[in-house]
Scaffold this active site. Structure first.
Site, PDB file in Angstrom:
ATOM      1  N   ASN A 195     132.752  30.606   9.004  1.00  0.00           N
ATOM      2  CA  ASN A 195     133.538  30.396   7.833  1.00  0.00           C
ATOM      3  C   ASN A 195     134.453  31.606   7.784  1.00  0.00           C
ATOM      4  O   ASN A 195     134.837  32.224   8.362  1.00  0.00           O
ATOM      5  CB  ASN A 195     132.049  32.076   6.832  1.00  0.00           C
ATOM      6  CG  ASN A 195     131.722  32.226   5.774  1.00  0.00           C
ATOM      7  OD1 ASN A 195     131.740  31.163   5.068  1.00  0.00           O
ATOM      8  ND2 ASN A 195     131.953  33.547   5.770  1.00  0.00           N
TER       9      ASN A 195
ATOM     10  N   GLU B 128     131.190  32.330  -0.877  1.00  0.00           N
ATOM     11  CA  GLU B 128     131.113  34.401  -1.191  1.00  0.00           C
ATOM     12  C   GLU B 128     131.889  34.054  -2.422  1.00  0.00           C
ATOM     13  O   GLU B 128     132.907  34.852  -2.821  1.00  0.00           O
ATOM     14  CB  GLU B 128     131.771  35.076  -0.155  1.00  0.00           C
ATOM     15  CG  GLU B 128     131.829  34.561   1.387  1.00  0.00           C
ATOM     16  CD  GLU B 128     131.870  36.063   1.749  1.00  0.00           C
ATOM     17  OE1 GLU B 128     133.017  36.508   1.795  1.00  0.00           O
ATOM     18  OE2 GLU B 128     132.094  35.547   3.243  1.00  0.00           O
TER      19      GLU B 128
ATOM     20  N   HIS C 248     136.984  33.379  -2.645  1.00  0.00           N
ATOM     21  CA  HIS C 248     137.601  34.526  -3.432  1.00  0.00           C
ATOM     22  C   HIS C 248     138.383  34.131  -3.634  1.00  0.00           C
ATOM     23  O   HIS C 248     139.823  33.998  -3.354  1.00  0.00           O
ATOM     24  CB  HIS C 248     137.423  36.114  -2.741  1.00  0.00           C
ATOM     25  CG  HIS C 248     136.563  35.684  -1.729  1.00  0.00           C
ATOM     26  ND1 HIS C 248     135.591  36.967  -2.502  1.00  0.00           N
ATOM     27  CD2 HIS C 248     135.945  36.047  -1.171  1.00  0.00           C
ATOM     28  CE1 HIS C 248     134.283  36.844  -1.423  1.00  0.00           C
ATOM     29  NE2 HIS C 248     134.311  36.447  -0.666  1.00  0.00           N
TER      30      HIS C 248
ATOM     31  N   GLU D  76     136.284  34.136  10.038  1.00  0.00           N
ATOM     32  CA  GLU D  76     137.691  35.211   9.682  1.00  0.00           C
ATOM     33  C   GLU D  76     138.589  35.016  11.068  1.00  0.00           C
ATOM     34  O   GLU D  76     138.468  36.187  11.536  1.00  0.00           O
ATOM     35  CB  GLU D  76     137.736  36.301   8.371  1.00  0.00           C
ATOM     36  CG  GLU D  76     136.938  36.578   7.834  1.00  0.00           C
ATOM     37  CD  GLU D  76     137.433  37.381   6.666  1.00  0.00           C
ATOM     38  OE1 GLU D  76     137.506  38.215   7.738  1.00  0.00           O
ATOM     39  OE2 GLU D  76     136.918  37.501   5.348  1.00  0.00           O
TER      40      GLU D  76
ATOM     41  N   ASP E   8     133.689  34.341  -6.142  1.00  0.00           N
ATOM     42  CA  ASP E   8     133.795  34.788  -7.835  1.00  0.00           C
ATOM     43  C   ASP E   8     135.015  34.811  -7.650  1.00  0.00           C
ATOM     44  O   ASP E   8     136.459  34.022  -6.998  1.00  0.00           O
ATOM     45  CB  ASP E   8     133.246  36.550  -7.191  1.00  0.00           C
ATOM     46  CG  ASP E   8     134.536  37.241  -6.076  1.00  0.00           C
ATOM     47  OD1 ASP E   8     135.421  36.372  -5.154  1.00  0.00           O
ATOM     48  OD2 ASP E   8     133.658  37.859  -4.777  1.00  0.00           O
TER      49      ASP E   8
HETATM   50  C1  XIL Z   1     132.750  42.790   1.805  1.00  0.00           C
HETATM   51  C2  XIL Z   1     131.790  43.537   0.495  1.00  0.00           C
HETATM   52  O1  XIL Z   1     131.522  42.226  -0.120  1.00  0.00           O
HETATM   53  C3  XIL Z   1     132.022  44.679   0.544  1.00  0.00           C
HETATM   54  O2  XIL Z   1     130.871  45.511   0.148  1.00  0.00           O
HETATM   55  C4  XIL Z   1     132.287  45.590   1.626  1.00  0.00           C
HETATM   56  O3  XIL Z   1     132.797  46.728   1.751  1.00  0.00           O
HETATM   57  C5  XIL Z   1     133.400  44.724   2.413  1.00  0.00           C
HETATM   58  O4  XIL Z   1     133.236  43.438   2.971  1.00  0.00           O
HETATM   59  N1  XIL Z   1     134.744  38.462   2.971  1.00  0.00           N
HETATM   60  C6  XIL Z   1     133.023  38.583   4.013  1.00  0.00           C
HETATM   61  C7  XIL Z   1     132.712  39.408   3.931  1.00  0.00           C
HETATM   62  O5  XIL Z   1     133.269  37.644   4.830  1.00  0.00           O
HETATM   63  O6  XIL Z   1     131.446  40.107   4.069  1.00  0.00           O
HETATM   64  C8  XIL Z   1     133.457  40.724   2.459  1.00  0.00           C
HETATM   65  O7  XIL Z   1     132.182  41.467   2.393  1.00  0.00           O
HETATM   66  C9  XIL Z   1     134.329  39.720   1.974  1.00  0.00           C
HETATM   67  C10 XIL Z   1     135.452  39.059   2.078  1.00  0.00           C
END
Ligand code: XIL
Length: 330
Positions: free
Chosen positions: A187, A250, A223, A146, A252
């Site tokens: 990422n 990641e 996400h 990020e 979802d």
């Molecule tokens: C999130 C986790 O899922 C949570 O449990 C934590 O509290 C915060 O981080 N982007 C990312 C991940 O790269 O590391 C994040 O994970 C979600 C967003």
């Protein structure tokens, strides 16, 4: 007999893994993984489902600075080791997440007495210590997470402010030195479809490639809501034309609380997985959390939840079945 377990959502009943065909091994050479939490691995249903359904894991938090490097001279590897050992015992691949991020950092890292040169030395030592601890056990790392802001500019983090934009290339070079065999990934989120952010990520990784920085792949967090990501596959493809692999790291799909959304969610998952499969260099997909009880979504997006493939009781949802169908070529 109802044993009670302390999960992230408080106390809950013991759960049983679903008796369904797995996602592992269905995607012809691509990995299919899930983010795992060390604090839930003691839940037998959870652990069984992770090991049975997937062939890759990402420790969800356990390798972030605040957890793995809580004090300047103290590393805490136990929680990540538990996940890595669990995965390796089952022949699963492990993604390391993440070496450089602005979030979930320990307070000591903000110490104003850390000069630029010292902070670079701290970064190098962190990367070396963590990667070498897991060398041979973790095959790929999200080196930088990020670094691009939503407006397409560089994200204004303390890494940028204290080291300058070179922190990104430095981190990749340190990572390559620490473990030359590891695959190194940039990422980010919000770069899935074409647009400002995606263009900025593209410009960043193009520049890294041009400068000969050791980078192997771009991770697209994915996400998302159920709204289709237009142009996902063709956008992934343009990154691969830079000579990079791509991965969905990641995934979802959140839905509004209360809404009947199972079919819409299944369709969204189907499209996401389809985008990866349509791109030869899309190496794999990781889902962010096994089930709705362990998902970060309701905390991050108030009013939304149920974003995972399994429900809170570890029953598969239509989304799971849809994902399996697509992976199997259906
Ligand atoms: C999130 C986790 O899922 C949570 O449990 C934590 O509290 C915060 O981080 N982007 C990312 C991940 O790269 O590391 C994040 O994970 C979600 C967003």
């Amino acid at each position: 007999m109802l044993a009670l377990l302390a999960g992230c959502g408080g106390q809950r009943e013991e759960r049983t893994a679903p008796d369904v065909p797995p996602l592992r091994g269905t995607a012809a050479g691509r990995f299919v993984g899930v983010a795992v939490r060390a604090d839930v691995l003691g839940d037998a249903g959870y652990a069984t489902a992770v090991g049975r359904l997937f062939d890759a894991v990402t420790p969800e938090n356990e390798l972030k600075w605040a957890l793995v490097h809580p004090k300047p001279n103290r590393y805490a590897f136990a929680a990540a080791d538990r996940i890595v050992d669990f995965a390796r015992a089952r022949g699963m691949r492990v993604r390391g997440h993440t070496l450089v991020w602005h979030d979930q950092t320990p307070p000591w890292l903000g110490d104003p007495r850390l000069t630029r040169a010292r902070l670079i030395a701290v970064l190098r030592r962190h990367i070396f210590t963590v990667m070498r601890h897991f060398r041979g056990r973790i095959s790929e790392w999200d080196v930088v997470n990020e670094a691009v802001a939503d407006d397409g500019g560089p994200r204004r983090t303390f890494w940028l402010e204290r080291i300058g934009p070179s922190y990104i290339a430095l981190a990749f070079r340190f990572a390559h030195e620490a473990d030359p065999s590891a695959r190194l990934v940039y990422n980010d989120y919000g770069a899935e479809g074409p647009g400002l952010k995606s263009d900025a990520v593209y410009a960043l990784v193009s520049a890294l490639k041009r400068q000969g920085v050791p980078i192997d792949a771009v991770g697209f967090q994915t996400h998302v809501s159920t709204a289709p990501v237009e142009g996902f596959a063709s956008n992934l493809r343009r990154f691969t034309r830079l000579g990079l692999d791509v991965e969905l790291t990641e995934v979802d799909v959140r839905v509004p609380d209360g809404a009947e959304a199972a079919a819409r969610q299944a369709l969204a998952y189907r499209r996401i997985v389809g985008a990866c499969l349509a791109v030869a260099r899309c190496r794999g997909i990781v889902f962010w959390g096994l089930d709705d009880a362990d998902s970060w979504v309701p905390h991050a997006y108030p009013g939304y939840g149920r974003a995972a493939l399994l429900d809170a009781d570890l029953r598969v949802k239509p989304a799971y079945t849809a994902v399996r169908q697509v992976l199997m070529g259906g």
